[in-house]
Write a protein that holds these residues in place. Structure first.
Motif, PDB file in Angstrom:
ATOM      1  N   GLU A  56      13.968 -34.133 -26.079  1.00 16.21           N
ATOM      2  CA  GLU A  56      13.120 -33.197 -25.432  1.00 16.21           C
ATOM      3  C   GLU A  56      13.017 -33.373 -23.923  1.00 16.21           C
ATOM      4  O   GLU A  56      13.156 -32.174 -23.049  1.00 16.21           O
ATOM      5  CB  GLU A  56      11.593 -33.556 -25.796  1.00 16.21           C
ATOM      6  CG  GLU A  56      11.564 -33.122 -27.475  1.00 16.21           C
ATOM      7  CD  GLU A  56      10.174 -33.443 -28.240  1.00 16.21           C
ATOM      8  OE1 GLU A  56       9.394 -33.978 -27.421  1.00 16.21           O
ATOM      9  OE2 GLU A  56      10.137 -33.026 -29.196  1.00 16.21           O
ATOM     10  N   ARG A  57      13.068 -34.415 -23.218  1.00 15.11           N
ATOM     11  CA  ARG A  57      13.043 -34.597 -21.731  1.00 15.11           C
ATOM     12  C   ARG A  57      14.262 -33.915 -21.146  1.00 15.11           C
ATOM     13  O   ARG A  57      14.431 -33.258 -20.155  1.00 15.11           O
ATOM     14  CB  ARG A  57      12.827 -35.816 -21.321  1.00 15.11           C
ATOM     15  CG  ARG A  57      11.505 -36.231 -21.358  1.00 15.11           C
ATOM     16  CD  ARG A  57      11.330 -37.999 -20.640  1.00 15.11           C
ATOM     17  NE  ARG A  57       9.932 -38.291 -20.614  1.00 15.11           N
ATOM     18  CZ  ARG A  57       9.924 -39.361 -20.317  1.00 15.11           C
ATOM     19  NH1 ARG A  57      10.669 -40.332 -20.027  1.00 15.11           N
ATOM     20  NH2 ARG A  57       8.251 -39.817 -20.552  1.00 15.11           N
ATOM     21  N   PHE A  58      15.618 -34.186 -21.959  1.00 12.14           N
ATOM     22  CA  PHE A  58      16.729 -33.813 -21.281  1.00 12.14           C
ATOM     23  C   PHE A  58      16.898 -32.299 -21.308  1.00 12.14           C
ATOM     24  O   PHE A  58      17.196 -31.690 -20.231  1.00 12.14           O
ATOM     25  CB  PHE A  58      17.892 -34.059 -22.219  1.00 12.14           C
ATOM     26  CG  PHE A  58      19.224 -33.723 -22.111  1.00 12.14           C
ATOM     27  CD1 PHE A  58      19.968 -34.018 -21.021  1.00 12.14           C
ATOM     28  CD2 PHE A  58      19.778 -32.561 -22.373  1.00 12.14           C
ATOM     29  CE1 PHE A  58      21.299 -33.914 -20.524  1.00 12.14           C
ATOM     30  CE2 PHE A  58      20.907 -31.906 -22.187  1.00 12.14           C
ATOM     31  CZ  PHE A  58      21.668 -32.586 -21.238  1.00 12.14           C
ATOM     32  N   TRP A  59      16.303 -31.651 -22.451  1.00 12.90           N
ATOM     33  CA  TRP A  59      16.671 -30.027 -22.352  1.00 12.90           C
ATOM     34  C   TRP A  59      15.394 -29.375 -21.670  1.00 12.90           C
ATOM     35  O   TRP A  59      15.631 -28.391 -20.944  1.00 12.90           O
ATOM     36  CB  TRP A  59      16.684 -29.537 -23.893  1.00 12.90           C
ATOM     37  CG  TRP A  59      17.771 -29.774 -24.466  1.00 12.90           C
ATOM     38  CD1 TRP A  59      17.993 -30.994 -25.547  1.00 12.90           C
ATOM     39  CD2 TRP A  59      18.992 -29.400 -24.179  1.00 12.90           C
ATOM     40  NE1 TRP A  59      19.394 -30.895 -26.010  1.00 12.90           N
ATOM     41  CE2 TRP A  59      20.113 -30.115 -25.140  1.00 12.90           C
ATOM     42  CE3 TRP A  59      19.337 -28.335 -23.233  1.00 12.90           C
ATOM     43  CZ2 TRP A  59      21.355 -29.705 -24.784  1.00 12.90           C
ATOM     44  CZ3 TRP A  59      20.837 -28.042 -23.313  1.00 12.90           C
ATOM     45  CH2 TRP A  59      21.755 -28.551 -23.945  1.00 12.90           C
ATOM     46  N   THR A  60      14.227 -30.036 -21.655  1.00  6.06           N
ATOM     47  CA  THR A  60      13.062 -29.408 -20.566  1.00  6.06           C
ATOM     48  C   THR A  60      13.677 -29.597 -19.099  1.00  6.06           C
ATOM     49  O   THR A  60      13.255 -28.932 -18.317  1.00  6.06           O
ATOM     50  CB  THR A  60      11.767 -30.386 -20.912  1.00  6.06           C
ATOM     51  OG1 THR A  60      11.337 -30.133 -22.181  1.00  6.06           O
ATOM     52  CG2 THR A  60      10.668 -30.012 -20.021  1.00  6.06           C
ATOM     53  N   ASP A  61      14.157 -30.776 -18.780  1.00  4.18           N
ATOM     54  CA  ASP A  61      14.487 -31.035 -17.453  1.00  4.18           C
ATOM     55  C   ASP A  61      15.776 -29.982 -17.146  1.00  4.18           C
ATOM     56  O   ASP A  61      15.675 -29.394 -16.102  1.00  4.18           O
ATOM     57  CB  ASP A  61      14.961 -32.544 -17.242  1.00  4.18           C
ATOM     58  CG  ASP A  61      15.479 -32.735 -15.836  1.00  4.18           C
ATOM     59  OD1 ASP A  61      14.586 -32.972 -14.886  1.00  4.18           O
ATOM     60  OD2 ASP A  61      16.810 -32.737 -15.514  1.00  4.18           O
ATOM     61  N   PHE A  62      16.682 -29.803 -18.071  1.00  4.84           N
ATOM     62  CA  PHE A  62      17.773 -28.970 -17.936  1.00  4.84           C
ATOM     63  C   PHE A  62      17.243 -27.567 -17.616  1.00  4.84           C
ATOM     64  O   PHE A  62      17.570 -26.929 -16.519  1.00  4.84           O
ATOM     65  CB  PHE A  62      18.526 -28.774 -18.961  1.00  4.84           C
ATOM     66  CG  PHE A  62      19.640 -27.901 -18.838  1.00  4.84           C
ATOM     67  CD1 PHE A  62      21.055 -28.257 -17.965  1.00  4.84           C
ATOM     68  CD2 PHE A  62      19.529 -26.528 -19.382  1.00  4.84           C
ATOM     69  CE1 PHE A  62      21.732 -27.058 -18.087  1.00  4.84           C
ATOM     70  CE2 PHE A  62      20.614 -25.790 -19.275  1.00  4.84           C
ATOM     71  CZ  PHE A  62      21.676 -25.996 -18.615  1.00  4.84           C
ATOM     72  N   ALA A  63      16.143 -27.274 -18.502  1.00  8.27           N
ATOM     73  CA  ALA A  63      15.617 -25.867 -18.351  1.00  8.27           C
ATOM     74  C   ALA A  63      14.762 -25.632 -17.046  1.00  8.27           C
ATOM     75  O   ALA A  63      15.017 -24.537 -16.346  1.00  8.27           O
ATOM     76  CB  ALA A  63      14.695 -25.393 -19.546  1.00  8.27           C
ATOM     77  N   GLN A  64      14.128 -26.490 -16.697  1.00  8.58           N
ATOM     78  CA  GLN A  64      13.370 -26.490 -15.467  1.00  8.58           C
ATOM     79  C   GLN A  64      14.342 -26.451 -14.229  1.00  8.58           C
ATOM     80  O   GLN A  64      14.064 -25.529 -13.162  1.00  8.58           O
ATOM     81  CB  GLN A  64      12.534 -27.505 -15.179  1.00  8.58           C
ATOM     82  CG  GLN A  64      11.337 -27.561 -16.296  1.00  8.58           C
ATOM     83  CD  GLN A  64      10.378 -28.915 -16.116  1.00  8.58           C
ATOM     84  OE1 GLN A  64      10.750 -30.051 -15.515  1.00  8.58           O
ATOM     85  NE2 GLN A  64       9.336 -28.664 -16.540  1.00  8.58           N
ATOM     86  N   ARG A  65      15.278 -27.340 -14.111  1.00 11.79           N
ATOM     87  CA  ARG A  65      16.377 -27.303 -12.922  1.00 11.79           C
ATOM     88  C   ARG A  65      17.136 -26.069 -12.830  1.00 11.79           C
ATOM     89  O   ARG A  65      17.396 -25.487 -11.860  1.00 11.79           O
ATOM     90  CB  ARG A  65      17.172 -28.408 -12.963  1.00 11.79           C
ATOM     91  CG  ARG A  65      16.449 -29.972 -12.783  1.00 11.79           C
ATOM     92  CD  ARG A  65      17.124 -31.098 -12.939  1.00 11.79           C
ATOM     93  NE  ARG A  65      18.713 -30.923 -12.502  1.00 11.79           N
ATOM     94  CZ  ARG A  65      19.899 -31.052 -13.180  1.00 11.79           C
ATOM     95  NH1 ARG A  65      19.716 -31.375 -14.585  1.00 11.79           N
ATOM     96  NH2 ARG A  65      20.894 -30.954 -12.509  1.00 11.79           N
ATOM     97  N   VAL A  66      17.404 -25.471 -13.985  1.00 11.20           N
ATOM     98  CA  VAL A  66      18.125 -24.001 -13.800  1.00 11.20           C
ATOM     99  C   VAL A  66      17.156 -22.994 -13.585  1.00 11.20           C
ATOM    100  O   VAL A  66      17.470 -22.163 -12.658  1.00 11.20           O
ATOM    101  CB  VAL A  66      18.768 -23.827 -15.215  1.00 11.20           C
ATOM    102  CG1 VAL A  66      19.297 -22.350 -15.303  1.00 11.20           C
ATOM    103  CG2 VAL A  66      19.670 -24.621 -15.729  1.00 11.20           C
ATOM    104  N   SER A  67      16.088 -23.080 -14.029  1.00 12.28           N
ATOM    105  CA  SER A  67      14.891 -21.999 -13.605  1.00 12.28           C
ATOM    106  C   SER A  67      14.425 -22.099 -11.825  1.00 12.28           C
ATOM    107  O   SER A  67      14.359 -20.963 -11.545  1.00 12.28           O
ATOM    108  CB  SER A  67      13.593 -22.131 -14.520  1.00 12.28           C
ATOM    109  OG  SER A  67      13.883 -22.033 -15.732  1.00 12.28           O
ATOM    110  N   PHE A  68      14.430 -23.358 -11.339  1.00  6.33           N
ATOM    111  CA  PHE A  68      14.057 -23.652 -10.228  1.00  6.33           C
ATOM    112  C   PHE A  68      15.304 -23.474  -9.153  1.00  6.33           C
ATOM    113  O   PHE A  68      14.919 -23.913  -7.936  1.00  6.33           O
ATOM    114  CB  PHE A  68      12.956 -24.414 -10.020  1.00  6.33           C
ATOM    115  CG  PHE A  68      11.727 -24.013 -10.943  1.00  6.33           C
ATOM    116  CD1 PHE A  68      10.865 -23.178 -10.465  1.00  6.33           C
ATOM    117  CD2 PHE A  68      11.508 -25.168 -11.812  1.00  6.33           C
ATOM    118  CE1 PHE A  68       9.820 -22.712 -11.272  1.00  6.33           C
ATOM    119  CE2 PHE A  68      10.338 -24.513 -12.871  1.00  6.33           C
ATOM    120  CZ  PHE A  68       9.545 -23.499 -12.361  1.00  6.33           C
ATOM    121  N   GLY A  69      16.492 -23.781  -9.517  1.00  6.81           N
ATOM    122  CA  GLY A  69      17.532 -24.158  -8.808  1.00  6.81           C
ATOM    123  C   GLY A  69      18.388 -22.928  -8.493  1.00  6.81           C
ATOM    124  O   GLY A  69      19.125 -22.965  -7.752  1.00  6.81           O
TER     125      GLY A  69
END
Length: 148
Positions: free
Chosen positions: A135-148
């Motif tokens: 869950e952390r992996f995919w949450t982190d990925f989603a956040q980094r794409v959204s804000f990066g």
């Protein structure tokens, strides 16, 4: 021991951007905990060295990652086979991208199989850790794409 998890975060980025990040070994590996190095072998294979703590055991894993069943900008299968210190962690993730009102929905499901020394820690600890890491992996990925 085998565990299954899934999620479907919405990423506030166009599908093309999400796809580019999903197929970028350095970007995707940066969402995994304890990553020490990433080496692209070819466009669908890369090697990741990672150090992880699972309960009282600290393990350094070498992970072979393979992307398969690739349908450009729609879906892929990612297999991560990690070996280290008498343990094997095999994670198969299936990812599907869908248009969403606020960007792109990333539907993922992961099946994790754990064996060896790490499996000796017990099903509850391993399942909780595997769930948290997925869950952390995919949450982190989603956040980094959204804000990066």
């Amino acid at each position: 021991m085998t565990f299954q998890f899934s999620g479907d975060p919405v990423i506030t980025a166009p599908r093309q951007v999400v796809w580019e990040r999903l197929t970028d070994p350095d970007f995707i590996a940066a969402s995994a905990p304890g990553v020490e190095s990433v080496e692209a072998v070819d466009p669908t294979h890369f090697t990741v060295v990672s150090g992880l703590g699972l309960g009282p055991i600290k393990v350094k894993f070498t992970m072979e990652v393979e992307l398969s069943d690739v349908v450009e900008r729609e879906s892929l299968r990612m297999r991560s086979l990690a070996r280290g210190s008498g343990s094997v962690v095999d994670v198969v993730s299936v990812v599907r991208l869908e248009d969403a009102q606020a960007g792109t929905r990333l539907k993922w499901s992961a099946t994790s199989e754990v064996s060896g020394t790490v499996a000796g820690l017990g099903p509850r600890l391993i399942e909780g850790t595997a769930r948290m890491m997925s869950e952390r992996f995919w949450t982190d990925f989603a956040q980094r794409v959204s804000f990066g």
